[in-house]
Design a protein around this motif. Structure first.
Motif, PDB file in Angstrom:
ATOM      1  N   ASN A 141      -6.746 -14.506   2.155  1.00  0.00           N
ATOM      2  CA  ASN A 141      -5.872 -14.534   3.328  1.00  0.00           C
ATOM      3  C   ASN A 141      -4.772 -13.493   3.103  1.00  0.00           C
ATOM      4  O   ASN A 141      -3.779 -13.752   2.424  1.00  0.00           O
ATOM      5  CB  ASN A 141      -5.273 -15.932   3.514  1.00  0.00           C
ATOM      6  N   VAL A 142      -4.966 -12.312   3.678  1.00  0.00           N
ATOM      7  CA  VAL A 142      -4.111 -11.171   3.364  1.00  0.00           C
ATOM      8  C   VAL A 142      -2.668 -11.418   3.785  1.00  0.00           C
ATOM      9  O   VAL A 142      -1.732 -11.136   3.026  1.00  0.00           O
ATOM     10  CB  VAL A 142      -4.658  -9.895   4.035  1.00  0.00           C
ATOM     11  N   GLN A 143      -2.468 -11.968   4.992  1.00  0.00           N
ATOM     12  CA  GLN A 143      -1.103 -12.181   5.469  1.00  0.00           C
ATOM     13  C   GLN A 143      -0.372 -13.192   4.593  1.00  0.00           C
ATOM     14  O   GLN A 143       0.788 -12.968   4.211  1.00  0.00           O
ATOM     15  CB  GLN A 143      -1.116 -12.675   6.911  1.00  0.00           C
TER      16      GLN A 143
ATOM     17  N   THR B 100       0.451 -11.619   1.209  1.00  0.00           N
ATOM     18  CA  THR B 100       1.570 -10.683   1.311  1.00  0.00           C
ATOM     19  C   THR B 100       2.895 -11.426   1.417  1.00  0.00           C
ATOM     20  O   THR B 100       3.862 -11.088   0.715  1.00  0.00           O
ATOM     21  CB  THR B 100       1.392  -9.767   2.535  1.00  0.00           C
TER      22      THR B 100
ATOM     23  N   ARG C 251       0.831  -1.224   0.000  1.00  0.00           N
ATOM     24  CA  ARG C 251       0.000   0.000   0.000  1.00  0.00           C
ATOM     25  C   ARG C 251       0.852   1.255   0.000  1.00  0.00           C
ATOM     26  O   ARG C 251       0.602   2.229   0.710  1.00  0.00           O
ATOM     27  CB  ARG C 251      -0.918   0.059   1.224  1.00  0.00           C
TER      28      ARG C 251
ATOM     29  N   ASP D 243      -8.034  -4.550   4.291  1.00  0.00           N
ATOM     30  CA  ASP D 243      -7.799  -5.924   4.736  1.00  0.00           C
ATOM     31  C   ASP D 243      -9.085  -6.627   5.148  1.00  0.00           C
ATOM     32  O   ASP D 243      -9.285  -7.807   4.836  1.00  0.00           O
ATOM     33  CB  ASP D 243      -6.815  -5.930   5.906  1.00  0.00           C
TER      34      ASP D 243
ATOM     35  N   LEU E  54     -10.507  -9.986   3.517  1.00  0.00           N
ATOM     36  CA  LEU E  54     -10.738 -11.196   4.302  1.00  0.00           C
ATOM     37  C   LEU E  54     -12.160 -11.705   4.129  1.00  0.00           C
ATOM     38  O   LEU E  54     -12.390 -12.913   3.995  1.00  0.00           O
ATOM     39  CB  LEU E  54     -10.446 -10.924   5.779  1.00  0.00           C
TER      40      LEU E  54
ATOM     41  N   LEU F 233      -7.572  -6.113  -2.371  1.00  0.00           N
ATOM     42  CA  LEU F 233      -6.831  -5.379  -1.343  1.00  0.00           C
ATOM     43  C   LEU F 233      -7.134  -3.887  -1.368  1.00  0.00           C
ATOM     44  O   LEU F 233      -6.903  -3.195  -0.374  1.00  0.00           O
ATOM     45  CB  LEU F 233      -5.328  -5.608  -1.519  1.00  0.00           C
TER      46      LEU F 233
END
Length: 322
Positions: free
Chosen positions: A223-225, A228, A73, A214, A218, A210
Motif C-alpha cells: 500500500n504505497v500511500q 509513504t 523518489r 507505484d 501495488l 518502490l
C-alpha cells in the motif's frame, strides 16, 4: 548469495569501526592521569551519554535521509531539505529564547517534547500542502523548502529581540552539539529514535518494491500511500527527537546514503542498516575529534559539512561517470 555476503561483510566492517571509535572516545579519559574514581564518574555520567547520543542521532539522521530519498523518489531529499529539521529547530529556538526564568530548570525536559511536536506539525503541513499539489514528490520537496524558508525567517526575527547570552546559546545549538545530553534526556528521546529506526529498517523490503514504480508495488501487495505516510511520520518522530538532543546537524542524511549506494548498491535490506552504522560512525568521528582537541568543542555541522562536501561531490561525480 553475493548480496547477502556483501551485506554481512559491510555490517561487520561498520560494526568494527563503530566499536573502535567508541573505544577511542573512552580512551581519551582512561589514558589520563586522573584518579580512577573521577574517570569512572566522567565515563558513566558524561562519556557514555555522549557516545549513545552520537550513535542514536547519527543513525536516525542517516536512515531517515535514505528513507525519504526512497519514498519521495528524490535523491536530494533529507530531513533538512524537506523541512522536518527546520520545524523542530523553530520550536527549539522559541523555547531557548522565550522560556521564562522560572521554567528554565525544566527546559531539558520540555525541549525534546517541543521538537517532537514541531517536527510532527511540520511534516503534517508539508504533507497537506503536497496533497493539494497533487501529491507528487516534487511537491513535497517544494513544500519543505517553503516551510524551511519560513522557519528560518521566524528564527531570524527571534535573533533580533534576544540578549547576547541567548544568541550565543542558540547559535551554538543550531550548529549542532552532542554535548548537551544527560541520562534523563536520553530516557525521553532515546526510545523515540529507536522506534523510528526499527520501523524504517523493517520496511526495507517494501522500499525495494518502490523502485519498480507505484503500480508494480501495488501489485506486489504494498500500500504505497500508507507506506509513504507512515514513513514520513517515522522520520519526523526520529528527526524531531534527534534535533531535541543534538541540535540541527547538516549533511548526514544526504551524504551517507549516497556514498553507501555507490559502494553497496540499492538493496535497502543492506542499505538501511549500513546507513545507521555509518551515520553513527560519522558522528563518533566528530566526538573523537572534539575529545582530542579539548580546548574547544567543535560544532557538529561544521565538521560534517567540511567532511561531507568533498565526499558528496565525489559521490555525484562517480554516479555520473557510471
Amino acid at each position: 548469495m553475493h548480496t547477502v555476503l556483501k551485506g554481512r561483510a559491510a555490517t561487520f566492517l561498520l560494526c568494527s569501526v563503530t566499536f573502535l571509535l567508541t573505544v577511542g572516545v573512552l580512551a581519551t579519559v582512561w589514558l589520563t592521569d586522573s584518579p580512577t574514581a573521577l574517570k569512572q564518574h566522567i565515563t558513566l555520567q558524561l562519556q557514555i551519554p555522549l557516545i549513545v547520543t552520537a550513535i542514536l542521532v547519527g543513525s536516525v539522521l542517516a536512515v531517515s535521509g535514505a528513507t525519504l530519498q526512497i519514498v519521495l523518489r528524490n535523491p536530494l531529499a533529507d530531513p533538512g531539505i524537506i523541512g522536518i529539521t527546520s520545524g523542530a529547530s523553530l520550536v527549539a529556538a522559541s523555547l531557548l529564547l522565550l522560556t521564562p526564568l522560572w521554567a528554565q530548570p525544566y527546559l531539558h525536559y520540555i525541549l525534546p517534547l517541543g521538537c517532537f511536536i514541531g517536527a510532527l506539525i511540520t511534516t503534517f503541513v508539508i504533507y497537506r500542502l503536497a496533497r493539494k499539489l497533487l501529491g507528487s514528490a516534487v511537491a513535497v520537496i517544494l513544500s519543505g523548502i517553503a516551510i524551511s524558508t519560513l522557519s528560518g525567517a521566524v528564527i531570524a526575527w527571534l535573533y533580533m529581540f534576544s540578549d547576547a547570552q541567548s544568541l550565543r546559546n542558540l547559535t551554538f545549538w543550531l550548529m549542532g552539539s552532542v554535548y548537551q545530553t544527560t541520562w534523563p534526556i536520553l530516557w525521553v528521546s532515546g526510545p523515540l529514535i529507536v522506534g523510528s529506526l526499527w520501523y524504517q529498517i523493517r520496511q526495507s523490503a517494501k522500499f525495494n518494491r518502490l523502485y519498480a514504480g507505484d503500480l508494480a508495488a501495488l501489485s506486489g501487495g504494498v500500500n504505497v500511500q500508507r507506506l509513504t505516510e507512515r514513513s514520513l511520520i517515522a522520520t519526523a518522530v526520529g528527526v524531531g527527537a534527534a534535533v531535541s538532543i543534538a541540535g540541527a546537524i547538516a549533511f548526514v542524511g544526504l551524504l551517507v546514503p549516497h556514498i553507501l549506494r555507490l559502494i553497496l548498491g540499492h538493496d535497502n535490506r543492506i542499505l538501511l542498516p549500513a546507513s545507521a552504522l555509518c551515520g553513527a560512525s560519522l558522528l563518533l568521528v566528530v566526538v573523537l575529534m572534539s575529545e582530542l582537541t579539548r580546548a574547544i568543542t567543535l560544532p557538529v555541522s561544521m565538521i560534517t559539512a567540511t567532511l561531507g562536501g568533498p565526499l558528496l561531490i565525489w559521490a555525484l561525480l562517480k554516479g555520473q561517470l557510471r
